[in-house]
Scaffold this active site. Structure first.
Site: not given
Lengths: 744, 746
Positions: B178, B339
């Site tokens: 990223d 998550d």
């Protein structure tokens, strides 16, 4: 003053004619009347003036009045009833003063209602003095009269004199001091309002008797008699009053007759009295007729009505007339509304979370002056079964002012039940006025029953003792100061006869006696009198008429409330015999004898003797235990073998010294001279009572057996754990099936 | 209805009955029993708890449950007493203070009960090895998301990924970058760095034979990155590794088997094991060896969550099943703890999770307090977002235990408020005279003390292998105040927080007091003044001495905690770039100059060097060349690959026992670097051993005392600094005001 009652040859019909004047007989009657008057004047008047001795000890709770410092004043209140026409009062005073004082400059002044009536030097050479003083009767007024003792005391005339040296003291010995009062009785005003203050007056000393006459001894009439007795007792406040029950008028005391219209006409028929048309409840007051005349110094009060309900209305009205209305001789009552009652209310009982100003608590704005001001108290009561939570606090909000020029060591001491809790420093030399000075008083300082908050200022002058200017030494506590007490749960371990003596608990849980029944084993006059005496005592303790108390003659097995049983214990229902601490059997009783007196809260070690015996003709017995008919409810038995002893027992209970010795669950009262002997014991089973009286069996059991409680707690934890384990195990097995085969 | 179902229902109902009966008994005692009985009940229960604590049998069910329930009984007693008897209205301000303290306590009680419930029966040792030969193994994609981490870190992780023991044809590795997205490469400010990074990482990928993926934008941060990767890969399973999480070679061998066993399994999570110390551990280096903060989570809480099928995805070191994950639309993007949210969603769809409590990925924790607080802030905000937006307690599809577990995990992050209030509560009474806690002395003895002491016992019982006593308080204290603004911002706007990457690989160059510590200086001052007031009140208000005693003791505790926290905030200088790990193993060492080979004990190792202890009958020379031979065992216990390294002896110390303590620097080329990675990071058994060594660490008092003394010194220094600063500010002000010098001097 009329004294018809002392004439020997009195004709009732003739007397009646006075009230129904007829011209033909008027002259004849006038002659008789004049003769009577002359007879009274010449023979009877000197013997009619009564004389009583009032020990000062009985007028105050203190054993001695201590007069300290260079100037001090203490006082006690002398009750003078409106029924008394005081002729002569003599004060016999015993005092002891310090032998180090200077006699020429130290003196004791006696005052009545702040008017000096006598003074004497405090002679150090004759410190123990008995003094007799004639009290001018014109200074005495009906009501409470202040008898004050003021001293001016000095031990040195050279240089500076410590104003509060320990040498400066005089003790008025109250035990050996008394008032001799000569009085005649005033006639009873023939108006209903005189019931409120005049007839039943706590200032009548030393005690009063009232005769109650009922139509018959049915439970309904006896219940009405109890209501009336309660109303009478309440008016006498703390003054001892004992009742008598008969079917006829008794002389020398006030009489109350209760019955329906028919009975009332029949009852009054021999007497020169008539009653008008009766609507609803009817109440009328007459002078007391006697066999040989009329005693206008006592009253005959008639409570009547067409039906029992109407008579009850009259009785309720009678019990609640509390001020000088009405001014008529009779009244017809049509309705009576009892105020909304809350449990535990009563005399001086404060309600939780309600803000009470000091004025309401009988503490008007008070100013403490000088170097040794006397203390002042706020007294109030808490419910007898209040369970004190220790982390709460009562809120005291004080408004007070104090003078300027005081030394910084001056302080206002505050005590709760004689425990010093706070000294507020009065350290502003310019004086001060403090509003809403907040004090939190921990509730563990208070106790169920009577409580006292005492204000005891210590005021010290700023100047040298030689330059004393004491007039600036003052502190005023204002009546708008407030007290708020937090709410507490109601839960108490019983039996505790001391709570009965405190405020009639548990029979006054509802102040009007609702939920309480008096069961008379027999309807003898003595039993009924004992019941009325007991009702009167409980009323006086709690300060609220027991308008809902009931008297029954049938077995009380269906009664789910609290129960008082009066009579011969051998005639008790079997279950009550079995439940009582004595375990009275048909052939023999199981008598508990305490072997070892243990610590305060520990049960005494008991031995038991099964025996056939009785407690003798001169002994009375009081027992309290849990009702076999309802958990958490109380049964109290007043028992004696003979009716006469039973009556004596009930009268003994009116004695404050006897009351003070009663505690526990079984009390034996021996009718000894001069005072009954009291033996209190704790021998029976304990039980508990909550706010509504009832406590569940499980609660009560677990409270009584704490080890069972802890064992049960442990078992529950174990059971919980094992059940949870079993469930978890199953859960994990199931999870294995869906993918957890490999747990090691 | 089967007999088993009926039995279970009966048991369920009986549990409720037990609870009701216990509550009834506690209430009965409180309503009726005299305080002496209550004191006896409280202290006898506590004594029993202390005795049972020492009995090993009570560590295992069913006795473990009995122990927990006994502690619960003490907590229930306190909770009911506190709720029913100690809340007394005494005025509006008092009420506010009292209500806040009560809420803080209730919060603590709820967490305590949840903690006890979750930890009733944890599952351990869930490792499941793959069979030796299996042609039906699923394909696995290893995703390594990266944003701004250094090449060294990424390379190490990527190399370790290539060494994972799994059929090569079924393993594909992706660097998901990223930091080199199209947007970044096209943006004038970032383009140069992004392009350079892009090329470097592509080169690394090419060298290692793995894949490089990047995307157009940085949308949705890590979750977006992973979702993008999901669209460009097709493995049946996904191993997700943060780029600083270096996997061991057996990570798939110990996890994939669970997926074969349970088709409904969506996740196998493994612990995050950190090679470098947290700031607190670092500050205590040489003083003691405390458990890392995350130890408690991965060593005790996660196994407990697993027992309720509520183990959740922690962002890395986890294997997920693609098919189930795609049912949830990939990694969730609703919160910044994507998550946990993803796991929550999949649990609510009825899928299962497993936690394998063997460290198989070695990572880096934040190096300083700023990064540490940044990371915790993200966790707190994310979990709170989940708490607000998903409300685990009422979520559809979850079982009740799962709801409670998720609720517990989210609710925990509100601890900042309660901890802060505990810091100031005694001062509210002592200084401002607010009546916030109504307890008489006997009640404190009967309810409060047994409860507080039982908390220490139960906490130690549940978490002793992962957390030393009082360290929970310390960890909470150093974060609490800084989390409050972040938590409030989430409460105001749950959708506002954005993902902030935790910086890794930061190096602390000097020893200094972190500026965040200043707040503790204020807390110390407040509690110190309160303590003085306690003394004054003690003299003037004798009726309240019991309360004064309690609040005074509370102040002392707060003072100690604040001073210790202040001490913990002194950050130590860091010397090494790569963190050395203390290990114990046997290696073979050859000294070519001496023509001497012998066995040596390994003491520490890192990617750059090895420390060892050796007995050599000859004198050693600095900078001399040495050779090592070492190996670590295979997952099945058989001897593994033999590693040979060349190194340079950098320093050595001759010890009294005849041994040399040596430090060496590895001489590594590109190929040897890969071997070094394998040797240092490849063995999960080594990490497990190290993990267990930490759990047995002792010396709590010594460590706390060190922090206390450091804190005291810090307070002294801070006070001096504050004084100097105030004086200089005053002088500056007077100078600006052009006041005559004399006046200024005055």
């Amino acid at each position: 003053m009329t004294r018809f009652n002392l004439h020997d040859n009195f004709n009732w019909k003739a007397v009646r004619s006075i009230y129904q004047p007829r011209n033909s007989k008027r002259k004849h009657w006038l002659a008789i009347f004049l003769l009577n008057c002359m007879a009274c004047m010449f023979f009877n008047l000197p013997v009619m003036a009564k004389e009583i001795l009032i020990p000062l000890q009985q007028l105050t709770s203190h054993s001695a009045l201590k007069l300290r410092c260079i100037a001090d004043e203490q006082s006690i209140m002398i009750p003078i009833s409106e029924r008394w026409d005081i002729k002569k009062v003599t004060l016999d005073l015993n005092y002891i003063s310090s032998i180090t004082m200077i006699g020429d400059h130290s003196q004791l002044t006696i005052k009545i209602n702040d008017v000096p009536i006598g003074q004497t030097k405090l002679n150090p050479l004759a410190p123990d003095v008995i003094l007799s003083i004639n009290v001018p009767v014109q200074y005495l007024k009906p009501g409470y009269n202040k008898l004050s003792f003021a001293v001016s005391q000095h031990f040195s005339m050279k240089g500076c004199e410590s104003p509060c040296a320990p040498d400066l003291w005089t003790h008025i010995n109250i035990r050996n001091s008394s008032l001799q009062v000569e009085y005649e009785r005033n006639p009873v005003p023939l108006k209903v309002a005189s019931i409120a203050k005049f007839i039943f007056d706590p200032k009548i000393y030393p005690e009063s008797r009232v005769n109650i006459i009922t139509e018959d001894h049915s439970p309904e009439n006896l219940t009405l008699a109890a209501i009336v007795a309660s109303g009478v007792a309440r008016r006498f406040d703390y003054r001892k009053v004992s009742f008598e029950v008969s079917h006829h008028i008794k002389s020398g005391m006030d009489n109350i007759v209760i019955g329906r219209t028919g009975y009332m006409h029949q009852f009054l028929q021999p007497y020169p009295f008539s009653i008008n048309e009766i609507n609803g409840g009817y109440l009328k007051i007459f002078p007391l007729p006697e066999v040989d005349g009329i005693d206008s110094t006592h009253a005959l009060i008639v409570l009547s009505g067409e039906s029992f309900d109407h008579v009850k209305l009259a009785a309720l009205t009678f019990s609640n007339i509390s001020f000088a209305y009405p001014g008529t001789q009779e009244l017809n009552a049509f309705e009576f509304q009892v105020p909304d009652l809350t449990p535990y209310s009563g005399r001086d009982v404060i309600t939780a979370n309600k803000v009470y100003d000091f004025r309401t608590l009988n503490f008007p704005t008070s100013t403490f002056r000088g170097m040794n001001p006397s203390v002042k108290e706020v007294s109030f009561r808490l419910p007898a079964d209040m369970m004190m939570r220790h982390n709460y606090a009562a809120k005291l909000s004080l408004n007070f002012s104090y003078g300027s020029g005081m030394r910084e060591t001056s302080a206002l001491n505050i005590l709760v039940n004689d425990i010093m809790v706070r000294a507020i420093s009065l350290n502003n030399k310019n004086g001060d006025y403090l509003q809403e000075y907040q004090l939190d008083l921990p509730t563990y300082l208070f106790r169920p029953g009577a409580n006292v908050i005492t204000f005891a200022p210590e005021l010290h002058p700023d100047l040298k003792e030689c330059d004393l200017l004491l007039s600036n030494l003052f502190i005023s506590i204002f009546e708008n100061s407030t007290l708020t007490f937090p709410d507490m749960p109601h839960f108490v371990e019983l039996p505790k006869l001391e709570l009965l003596m405190l405020n009639g608990f548990p029979f006054t849980r509802w102040p009007d006696g609702y939920d309480s029944l008096i069961y008379l084993i027999d309807a003898s006059n003595e039993s009924i009198t004992a019941a009325l005496n007991l009702v009167g005592m409980m009323t006086q303790k709690n300060g609220f008429p027991m308008l809902s108390i009931q008297i029954g003659l049938k077995s009380p097995e269906a009664w789910k409330g609290d129960l008082i049983i009066i009579g011969d214990p051998s005639k008790l229902p079997a279950e009550l015999k079995e439940s009582s601490p004595l375990h009275i059997g048909s052939s023999a009783s199981l008598i508990p004898y305490p072997v070892i007196r243990s610590w305060e809260k520990e049960a005494a070690t008991l031995s038991f003797s099964r025996q056939m015996s009785s407690f003798g003709e001169s002994n009375g017995l009081i027992m309290q235990f849990e009702s076999p008919y309802q958990k958490g409810r109380t049964v109290m038995i007043l028992a004696a073998e003979t009716p006469a002893t039973l009556l004596n027992l009930s009268e003994a209970l009116l004695d404050s010294e006897v009351q003070a010795q009663i505690s526990g669950d079984m009390v034996l009262v021996e009718m000894a001279y001069p005072k009954p002997k009291v033996t209190s014991m704790e021998v029976g089973k304990k039980y508990t009572s909550g706010k509504k009286g009832d406590v569940s069996r499980i609660d009560s059991f677990l409270y009584a057996y704490p080890y069972a409680y802890y064992a049960l707690t442990g078992l529950l934890i174990l059971g919980f754990a094992l059940t949870a384990y079993s469930l978890l195990k199953r859960f994990r097995i199931r999870r294995k099936l869906t993918g957890m085969h490999h747990e090691k | 209805m089967s007999a088993e179902t009926i039995t279970q229902k009966l048991q369920n109902w009986s549990l409720l009955l037990f609870i009701a009966a216990l509550l009834y008994l506690v209430l009965l005692a409180q309503n009726y029993f005299e305080i002496t009985h209550q004191i006896a009940a409280g202290w006898c229960s506590l004594l029993l708890l202390a005795v049972l604590y020492k009995q090993r049998i009570f560590q295992q069910p069913p006795w473990r449950i009995v122990f927990i329930l006994l502690a619960g009984y003490l907590a229930i007693r306190y909770a009911l007493w506190r709720s029913l008897q100690s809340l007394i209205y005494t005025g509006p301000l008092d009420f506010i203070g009292m209500a806040l303290l009560y809420l803080a306590e209730i919060y603590g009680l709820v967490l305590l009960f949840l903690g006890m419930y979750v930890n009733l029966w944890p599952i351990n040792n869930r490792s499941l090895l793959l069979p030796g030969h299996n042609d039906n193994l699923p394909t696995v994609d290893v995703l390594i998301p990266t944003y701004n981490e250094s090449d060294d870190i990424i390379r190490t992780t990527a190399i370790a990924a290539t060494q994972i023991g799994y059929p090569r044809d079924k393993l594909r590795i992706y660097i998901c970058d990223d930091g080199g997205t199209c947007n970044k490469r096209n943006h004038p400010e970032t383009m140069q760095e992004a392009w350079e990074r892009h090329f470097r990482l592509r080169r690394i990928a090419r060298e290692l034979g793995i894949h490089y993926i990047t995307r157009e934008t940085n949308r949705n941060a890590k979750a977006g990155n992973l979702n993008h990767a999901l669209n460009h890969t097709d493995g049946e399973l996904l191993l997700i590794l943060d780029c600083d999480h270096v996997p061991t070679t057996d990570i798939l061998q110990r996890t994939v088997g669970h997926f074969l066993a349970d088709p409904k399994l969506f996740l196998v999570q493994t612990p995050h094991f950190f090679i470098n110390p947290t700031p607190i551990e670092k500050n205590l280096s040489g003083i003691g060896n405390p458990n890392g903060e995350n130890d408690m989570f991965y060593r005790t809480i996660h196994p407990a969550l697993d027992s309720w099928n509520a183990s959740y995805f922690c962002g890395s070191a986890a294997v997920l099943r693609r098919s189930h994950l795609m049912e949830a639309g990939g990694i969730c993007i609703g919160t910044i703890t994507e998550d946990a949210e993803t796991a929550f969603l999949l649990h609510s769809k009825g899928y299962n999770s497993v936690y394998v409590d063997q460290p198989m990925a070695c990572g880096l924790s934040p190096e300083n307090y700023d990064d540490y607080v940044l990371q915790r802030t993200r966790w707190a905000q994310g979990m709170l977002q989940m708490f607000i937006t998903n409300n685990p307690l009422f979520a559809q599809g979850l079982s009740w235990p799962q709801r409670l577990c998720y609720f517990n995990s989210c609710f925990y992050w509100l601890f900042g408020f309660s901890r802060f209030f505990y810091f100031i509560a005694p001062a509210l009474f002592l200084i401002f005279n607010l009546k916030i806690y109504h307890a008489a002395g006997e009640q404190i003895v009967a309810y409060v003390l047994p409860y507080i002491l039982s908390i220490f016992l139960i906490m130690h019982f549940l978490y002793s292998k992962a957390r030393q006593s009082f360290f929970s308080e310390l960890y909470e204290s150093i974060q609490a105040i800084f989390l409050i603004p972040a938590i409030i911002s989430v409460i105001i706007n749950p959708y506002k927080p954005s993902f902030k990457v935790t910086p890794k690989g930061y190096k602390q160059n000097d020893t200094s007091l972190n500026p965040r510590a200043n707040i503790f200086f204020i807390i110390i001052v407040i509690n110190f003044i309160a303590l003085i007031w306690a003394g004054i009140k003690w003299l003037h208000e004798p009726l309240w001495r019991e309360v004064i005693l309690v609040t005074g003791a509370w102040c002392v505790f707060n003072l100690c905690l604040a001073v210790i926290s202040l001490g913990a905030y002194w950050e130590r200088k860091q010397i090494r770039h790569f963190h050395r790990v203390n290990v114990s193993d046997e290696i073979s060492v050859s000294f070519p100059r001496l023509n001497y080979t012998t066995k040596a004990s390994l003491t520490d190792l890192s990617l750059t060097g090895i420390g060892f202890k050796v007995q050599v009958p000859y004198p050693l020379a600095a900078q001399e060349r040495i050779l090592f031979e070492a190996s670590h065992s295979n997952p099945d216990g058989t001897p593994g690959h033999l590693f040979r390294f060349e190194a340079k002896l950098m320093r050595f110390f001759h010890q009294n026992d005849g041994y040399y303590l040596c430090g060496s620097e590895l001489i590594l080329d590109r190929k040897k670097y890969g071997e070094a990675v394998n040797y240092v990071y490849g063995s999960s058994d080594r990490w497990l051993k190290l993990w267990n060594t930490r759990s047995a660490s002792k010396g709590v008092a010594k460590m706390l005392w060190y922090f206390f003394i450091t804190g005291l010194k810090g307070t002294h220094r801070s006070a001096l600094t504050l004084f100097m600063q105030t004086r200089s500010m005053l002088q500056m002000y007077l100078r600006r005001a052009n006041l005559p010098r004399k006046t200024a001097a005055k």
